[in-house]
Design a protein around this motif. Structure first.
Motif, PDB file in Angstrom:
ATOM      1  N   ARG A  93       0.851  -1.193   0.000  1.00  0.00           N
ATOM      2  CA  ARG A  93       0.000   0.000   0.000  1.00  0.00           C
ATOM      3  C   ARG A  93       0.878   1.230   0.000  1.00  0.00           C
ATOM      4  O   ARG A  93       1.689   1.427   0.884  1.00  0.00           O
ATOM      5  CB  ARG A  93      -0.899   0.011   1.214  1.00  0.00           C
ATOM      6  N   LEU A  94       0.696   2.026  -1.009  1.00  0.00           N
ATOM      7  CA  LEU A  94       1.419   3.282  -1.115  1.00  0.00           C
ATOM      8  C   LEU A  94       0.422   4.423  -1.000  1.00  0.00           C
ATOM      9  O   LEU A  94      -0.782   4.233  -1.144  1.00  0.00           O
ATOM     10  CB  LEU A  94       2.170   3.349  -2.445  1.00  0.00           C
ATOM     11  N   SER A  95       0.921   5.618  -0.778  1.00  0.00           N
ATOM     12  CA  SER A  95       0.016   6.748  -0.634  1.00  0.00           C
ATOM     13  C   SER A  95      -0.724   7.055  -1.927  1.00  0.00           C
ATOM     14  O   SER A  95      -1.840   7.553  -1.904  1.00  0.00           O
ATOM     15  CB  SER A  95       0.774   7.986  -0.154  1.00  0.00           C
ATOM     16  N   GLY A  96      -0.122   6.751  -3.063  1.00  0.00           N
ATOM     17  CA  GLY A  96      -0.773   6.983  -4.352  1.00  0.00           C
ATOM     18  C   GLY A  96      -1.657   5.815  -4.734  1.00  0.00           C
ATOM     19  O   GLY A  96      -1.899   4.898  -3.963  1.00  0.00           O
ATOM     20  N   ALA A  97      -2.151   5.824  -5.937  1.00  0.00           N
ATOM     21  CA  ALA A  97      -3.039   4.767  -6.419  1.00  0.00           C
ATOM     22  C   ALA A  97      -2.276   3.503  -6.813  1.00  0.00           C
ATOM     23  O   ALA A  97      -2.844   2.433  -6.848  1.00  0.00           O
ATOM     24  CB  ALA A  97      -3.852   5.270  -7.607  1.00  0.00           C
ATOM     25  N   ALA A  98      -0.978   3.636  -7.147  1.00  0.00           N
ATOM     26  CA  ALA A  98      -0.200   2.475  -7.591  1.00  0.00           C
ATOM     27  C   ALA A  98       0.018   1.510  -6.429  1.00  0.00           C
ATOM     28  O   ALA A  98       0.326   1.919  -5.320  1.00  0.00           O
ATOM     29  CB  ALA A  98       1.142   2.923  -8.146  1.00  0.00           C
ATOM     30  N   ARG A  99      -0.157   0.243  -6.692  1.00  0.00           N
ATOM     31  CA  ARG A  99       0.075  -0.792  -5.688  1.00  0.00           C
ATOM     32  C   ARG A  99       1.063  -1.786  -6.263  1.00  0.00           C
ATOM     33  O   ARG A  99       0.781  -2.448  -7.254  1.00  0.00           O
ATOM     34  CB  ARG A  99      -1.228  -1.482  -5.316  1.00  0.00           C
ATOM     35  N   THR A 100       2.209  -1.883  -5.648  1.00  0.00           N
ATOM     36  CA  THR A 100       3.271  -2.752  -6.119  1.00  0.00           C
ATOM     37  C   THR A 100       3.045  -4.178  -5.633  1.00  0.00           C
ATOM     38  O   THR A 100       2.851  -4.397  -4.433  1.00  0.00           O
ATOM     39  CB  THR A 100       4.638  -2.245  -5.601  1.00  0.00           C
ATOM     40  N   PRO A 101       3.074  -5.188  -6.539  1.00  0.00           N
ATOM     41  CA  PRO A 101       2.936  -6.580  -6.109  1.00  0.00           C
ATOM     42  C   PRO A 101       4.087  -6.972  -5.179  1.00  0.00           C
ATOM     43  O   PRO A 101       5.242  -6.631  -5.437  1.00  0.00           O
ATOM     44  CB  PRO A 101       3.008  -7.371  -7.411  1.00  0.00           C
ATOM     45  N   VAL A 102       3.757  -7.657  -4.099  1.00  0.00           N
ATOM     46  CA  VAL A 102       4.770  -8.071  -3.124  1.00  0.00           C
ATOM     47  C   VAL A 102       4.968  -9.574  -3.149  1.00  0.00           C
ATOM     48  O   VAL A 102       6.083 -10.051  -3.333  1.00  0.00           O
ATOM     49  CB  VAL A 102       4.374  -7.615  -1.697  1.00  0.00           C
ATOM     50  N   ARG A 103       3.887 -10.343  -2.943  1.00  0.00           N
ATOM     51  CA  ARG A 103       3.968 -11.805  -2.888  1.00  0.00           C
ATOM     52  C   ARG A 103       2.685 -12.440  -3.386  1.00  0.00           C
ATOM     53  O   ARG A 103       1.619 -11.860  -3.289  1.00  0.00           O
ATOM     54  CB  ARG A 103       4.158 -12.277  -1.441  1.00  0.00           C
ATOM     55  N   VAL A 104       2.817 -13.686  -3.820  1.00  0.00           N
ATOM     56  CA  VAL A 104       1.659 -14.511  -4.151  1.00  0.00           C
ATOM     57  C   VAL A 104       1.434 -15.432  -2.950  1.00  0.00           C
ATOM     58  O   VAL A 104       2.378 -15.988  -2.398  1.00  0.00           O
ATOM     59  CB  VAL A 104       1.903 -15.345  -5.433  1.00  0.00           C
ATOM     60  N   HIS A 105       0.165 -15.553  -2.554  1.00  0.00           N
ATOM     61  CA  HIS A 105      -0.213 -16.406  -1.423  1.00  0.00           C
ATOM     62  C   HIS A 105      -1.312 -17.361  -1.846  1.00  0.00           C
ATOM     63  O   HIS A 105      -2.089 -17.063  -2.744  1.00  0.00           O
ATOM     64  CB  HIS A 105      -0.800 -15.560  -0.278  1.00  0.00           C
ATOM     65  N   ALA A 106      -1.402 -18.475  -1.133  1.00  0.00           N
ATOM     66  CA  ALA A 106      -2.594 -19.312  -1.232  1.00  0.00           C
ATOM     67  C   ALA A 106      -3.706 -18.558  -0.524  1.00  0.00           C
ATOM     68  O   ALA A 106      -3.450 -17.781   0.396  1.00  0.00           O
ATOM     69  CB  ALA A 106      -2.347 -20.659  -0.565  1.00  0.00           C
ATOM     70  N   GLY A 107      -4.941 -18.743  -0.946  1.00  0.00           N
ATOM     71  CA  GLY A 107      -6.056 -18.001  -0.369  1.00  0.00           C
ATOM     72  C   GLY A 107      -6.228 -18.207   1.123  1.00  0.00           C
ATOM     73  O   GLY A 107      -6.727 -17.337   1.818  1.00  0.00           O
ATOM     74  N   ASP A 108      -5.804 -19.365   1.647  1.00  0.00           N
ATOM     75  CA  ASP A 108      -5.975 -19.649   3.064  1.00  0.00           C
ATOM     76  C   ASP A 108      -4.783 -19.240   3.921  1.00  0.00           C
ATOM     77  O   ASP A 108      -4.752 -19.519   5.107  1.00  0.00           O
ATOM     78  CB  ASP A 108      -6.284 -21.128   3.275  1.00  0.00           C
ATOM     79  N   CYS A 109      -3.808 -18.546   3.339  1.00  0.00           N
ATOM     80  CA  CYS A 109      -2.622 -18.127   4.084  1.00  0.00           C
ATOM     81  C   CYS A 109      -2.975 -16.973   5.022  1.00  0.00           C
ATOM     82  O   CYS A 109      -3.592 -15.996   4.607  1.00  0.00           O
ATOM     83  CB  CYS A 109      -1.511 -17.697   3.127  1.00  0.00           C
TER      84      CYS A 109
END
Length: 151
Positions: A93-109
């Motif tokens: 989460r950044l202050s602007g609208a851009a959101r940088t991908p961090v990680r891929v997770h399983a839905g139950d993580c």
């Protein structure tokens, strides 16, 4: 919750916490559904193919069923409860609208932060394009792919 804050950032934090709590509870529910299914299969096998529901007094609301069936038999979670995605992309989460991908997770993580739902294909593509996998839920293993840098 009787009163909610007016600012969006605190509301998003509350939302993230509530969704995380729901996911953790849903995981326990899915585990129990699997165990109930295994017991029901064992009952059917031990009783010569008759299910627990076929025996007198053993259906839902009649003692043995405790009035509740596993969620999978009713068609999913109750109305209004969000369906848990199979895969999610955690974004910074950044202050602007851009959101940088961090990680891929399983839905139950339970380790994901702010995230959006992904299809299986999107999760594979993100991992192959360099988005890191979660070191706890190891989505690359669940997806059956290898990535160069698992951390």
């Amino acid at each position: 919750m009787s009163e909610l804050p007016a600012d969006v950032e605190r509301l998003r934090q509350i939302e993230a916490w509530l969704l995380r709590q729901y996911r953790e509870t849903a995981t326990v529910g899915r585990y129990l559904e699997v165990q109930i299914g295994r017991v029901q299969e064992a009952i059917a096998a031990a009783s010569g193919g008759r299910s627990a529901d076929a025996e007198p007094g053993m259906g839902p609301g009649h003692g043995g069923g405790h009035g509740r069936e596993p969620r999978g038999r009713r068609g999913g979670p109750p109305a209004g409860v969000p369906v848990q995605p199979e895969w999610v992309l955690e974004v910074e989460r950044l202050s602007g609208a851009a959101r940088t991908p961090v990680r891929v997770h399983a839905g139950d993580c339970g380790q994901q932060g702010a995230a959006r739902s992904l299809s299986r294909e999107e999760a594979v593509r993100a991992l192959r394009e360099g988005v890191g996998p979660c070191p706890f839920c190891r989505p690359e293993l669940r997806l059956g792919i290898s990535v160069d840098d698992p951390a």
